[in-house]
Design a protein around this motif. Structure first.
Motif, short mmCIF file in Angstrom:
data_model
loop_
_atom_site.label_atom_id
_atom_site.label_comp_id
_atom_site.label_asym_id
_atom_site.label_seq_id
_atom_site.Cartn_x
_atom_site.Cartn_y
_atom_site.Cartn_z
N TYR A 14 46.01 41.83 36.32
CA TYR A 14 44.77 41.06 35.98
C TYR A 14 44.73 39.57 36.20
CZ TYR A 14 42.07 45.03 34.01
OH TYR A 14 41.13 46.27 33.86
N ARG A 15 45.79 39.01 36.19
CA ARG A 15 46.48 37.54 36.39
C ARG A 15 45.77 37.03 34.85
NH1 ARG A 15 49.45 39.45 39.39
NH2 ARG A 15 49.90 38.95 41.41
N VAL A 16 46.04 37.62 33.81
CA VAL A 16 45.50 37.12 32.40
C VAL A 16 46.61 36.22 32.05
CG1 VAL A 16 45.47 37.58 30.11
CG2 VAL A 16 44.17 39.07 31.68
N GLU A 17 46.49 35.18 31.76
CA GLU A 17 47.50 33.82 31.41
C GLU A 17 47.80 34.45 29.76
OE1 GLU A 17 47.68 29.01 30.19
OE2 GLU A 17 45.79 29.92 30.50
N ALA A 18 49.18 34.57 29.99
CA ALA A 18 49.97 34.87 28.76
C ALA A 18 51.51 34.60 28.74
CB ALA A 18 49.79 36.39 28.59
N TYR A 19 51.97 34.49 27.68
CA TYR A 19 53.27 34.04 27.62
C TYR A 19 54.16 34.71 26.71
CZ TYR A 19 51.12 29.95 29.90
OH TYR A 19 50.17 29.15 30.57
N ALA A 20 55.51 35.01 26.88
CA ALA A 20 56.31 35.74 26.06
C ALA A 20 57.58 34.81 25.56
CB ALA A 20 56.73 37.05 26.72
N ALA A 21 57.87 35.08 24.33
CA ALA A 21 59.30 34.24 24.03
C ALA A 21 60.65 35.03 24.63
CB ALA A 21 59.10 34.35 22.78
N CYS A 22 60.35 36.33 24.73
CA CYS A 22 61.30 37.32 25.18
C CYS A 22 60.88 38.08 26.44
CB CYS A 22 62.14 37.89 24.03
SG CYS A 22 63.36 39.17 24.70
N CYS A 23 61.43 37.80 27.45
CA CYS A 23 61.11 38.47 28.69
C CYS A 23 62.48 38.81 29.47
CB CYS A 23 60.03 37.99 29.62
SG CYS A 23 59.47 39.09 30.92
N LEU A 24 62.76 40.18 29.77
CA LEU A 24 64.15 40.29 30.42
C LEU A 24 63.64 40.87 31.82
CD1 LEU A 24 66.27 41.58 27.43
CD2 LEU A 24 66.01 39.20 28.39
N ILE A 249 37.42 46.86 36.42
CA ILE A 249 37.11 45.44 35.66
C ILE A 249 37.99 44.55 36.50
CG2 ILE A 249 37.34 43.95 33.70
CD1 ILE A 249 37.00 46.66 31.95
N VAL A 250 37.44 43.31 36.86
CA VAL A 250 38.17 42.32 37.60
C VAL A 250 37.99 41.11 36.94
CG1 VAL A 250 37.47 43.36 39.89
CG2 VAL A 250 35.85 41.89 38.65
N ASN A 251 39.01 40.34 37.16
CA ASN A 251 39.05 38.92 36.55
C ASN A 251 38.33 38.02 37.47
OD1 ASN A 251 39.72 36.36 35.62
ND2 ASN A 251 41.80 36.67 35.48
N ALA A 252 37.17 37.69 36.88
CA ALA A 252 35.95 36.77 37.90
C ALA A 252 36.31 35.51 37.54
CB ALA A 252 34.68 37.19 37.38
N GLY A 253 37.36 35.23 36.69
CA GLY A 253 37.62 33.63 36.65
C GLY A 253 37.87 33.42 34.95
N GLY A 254 39.21 33.40 34.90
CA GLY A 254 39.80 32.85 33.51
C GLY A 254 39.69 33.80 32.40
N ALA A 255 39.63 35.19 32.83
CA ALA A 255 39.63 36.24 31.87
C ALA A 255 40.78 36.19 30.82
CB ALA A 255 39.39 37.60 32.74
N THR A 256 40.52 36.53 29.80
CA THR A 256 41.46 36.71 28.87
C THR A 256 41.62 38.18 28.47
OG1 THR A 256 39.87 36.53 26.76
CG2 THR A 256 40.85 34.57 27.53
N GLY A 257 42.52 38.71 27.73
CA GLY A 257 42.75 40.01 27.29
C GLY A 257 41.58 40.51 26.37
N GLU A 258 41.20 39.66 25.52
CA GLU A 258 39.84 39.76 24.76
C GLU A 258 38.63 40.19 25.47
OE1 GLU A 258 39.68 36.75 21.90
OE2 GLU A 258 41.32 37.16 20.74
N ASP A 259 38.54 39.41 26.47
CA ASP A 259 37.36 39.60 27.43
C ASP A 259 37.54 40.99 28.14
OD1 ASP A 259 36.32 36.97 26.99
OD2 ASP A 259 37.26 36.35 28.63
N ILE A 260 38.60 41.36 28.59
CA ILE A 260 38.88 42.63 29.28
C ILE A 260 38.47 43.80 28.20
CG2 ILE A 260 40.37 44.25 30.23
CD1 ILE A 260 41.59 41.73 31.22
#
Length: 286
Positions: A14-24, A249-260
């Motif tokens: 979805y290319r939703v902007e998100a960040y994780a403190a721990c990703c392996l 559902i598509v990310n039409a620009g700047g979609a967040t998880g909440e939007d989806i």
């Protein structure tokens, strides 16, 4: 972002902007074994190629551990009629390798995004073909028992978009398929036809995670229901029901998880209103 945070934006389709403190990113079974030993109270979230997930939050602190398996055993080996592919291999690449070897059976799966591990987890399929049609066995790591186990196709209990792996903590490591010999040129031509067909119907021009729901029982496909309701193109924030396919559902620009999730809620309401049904969500909310 601050140092120590991993961007998940390119790790979800979805290319939703998100960040994780721990990703392996385990590449071997031994690294996977270590990755699947979280700290006390830490939730583990599996990511293959991120093609079937909805990241509901923008930030995931140290209470969350993401395990991205796109580097896990990514090799593909063809031996006669058999193909062995690691979980991190792309499904597209397996289809291509089989075709080049003159092996038929995967043509209808061509151009489905995602990994072999994801395809084996959900029994991916299209146009009357399912991934498990050619599966002989699946190798999986079971963290609870700390063991690597080989399961037969029957043990995996494949059905429409379901397998025995769903609802468990098992992580698929590799898959062995046995395919039929065929004419290489004919196989490649059929893959070309399937690719054109998919791209004529599906919204490849915008980020998505494919079909949102499984096919409903006793009702038309979800895309047809959305079209009946006039909701193709419906949008909340950056999330939009695709104008090309009402089940995506598509990310039409700047979609967040909440939007989806808000768009999914609207789809729920419509399906209940029109057909008194809400089919199972095909995507995983994290």
């Amino acid at each position: 972002m601050d140092d120590g945070w991993t961007s998940l934006t390119e790790l979800n389709s979805y290319r939703v902007e998100a960040y994780a403190a721990c990703c392996l990113f385990p590449a071997t079974v031994e690294e996977l074994r270590e990755a699947m030993r979280p700290a006390a109270g830490q939730a583990v979230h599996m990511l293959g190629h991120g093609c079937n997930v909805i990241l509901a939050s923008k930030y995931y602190d140290a209470r969350h551990r993401f395990v991205c398996t796109r580097r896990l055993e990514p090799g593909i080996v063809v031996d006669g009629r058999e193909v062995r592919a690691g979980a991190g291999a792309r499904l597209r690449d397996v289809c291509r390798a089989a075709a080049r070897a003159g092996l038929t059976g995967l043509e209808c799966l061509w151009d489905i995004p995602g990994s072999v591990g994801g395809a084996a987890f959900m029994n991916a399929g299209a146009y009357g073909t399912s991934f498990y049609d050619g599966v002989v066995s699946v190798e999986a790591y079971e963290p609870g028992a700390d063991r690597l186990r080989t399961l037969s196709r029957q043990d995996c209990r494949p059905a429409y978009r379901t397998t025995a792996f769903q609802g468990t903590d098992a992580v698929i490591v590799s898959v062995r398929l046995r395919l039929a010999p065929g004419d290489r040129a004919a196989i490649l031509a059929e893959m070309g036809r399937i690719g054109k067909l998919r791209r004529s119907k599906l919204p490849y021009d915008l980020p998505s995670a494919g079909s949102v729901f499984r096919r409903p029982e006793g009702a038309p496909p979800v895309g047809v229901i959305m079209e009946e309701a006039g909701l193709k193109g419906f949008r909340i924030g950056g999330a939009q029901i695709s104008p090309r396919h009402g089940g995506i559902i598509v990310n039409a620009g700047g979609a967040t998880g909440e939007d989806i999730l808000a768009v999914i809620t609207k789809m729920h309401e419509v399906m209940l209103c029109y057909y008194n049904t809400v089919p199972k969500l095909e995507q995983i909310i994290i």
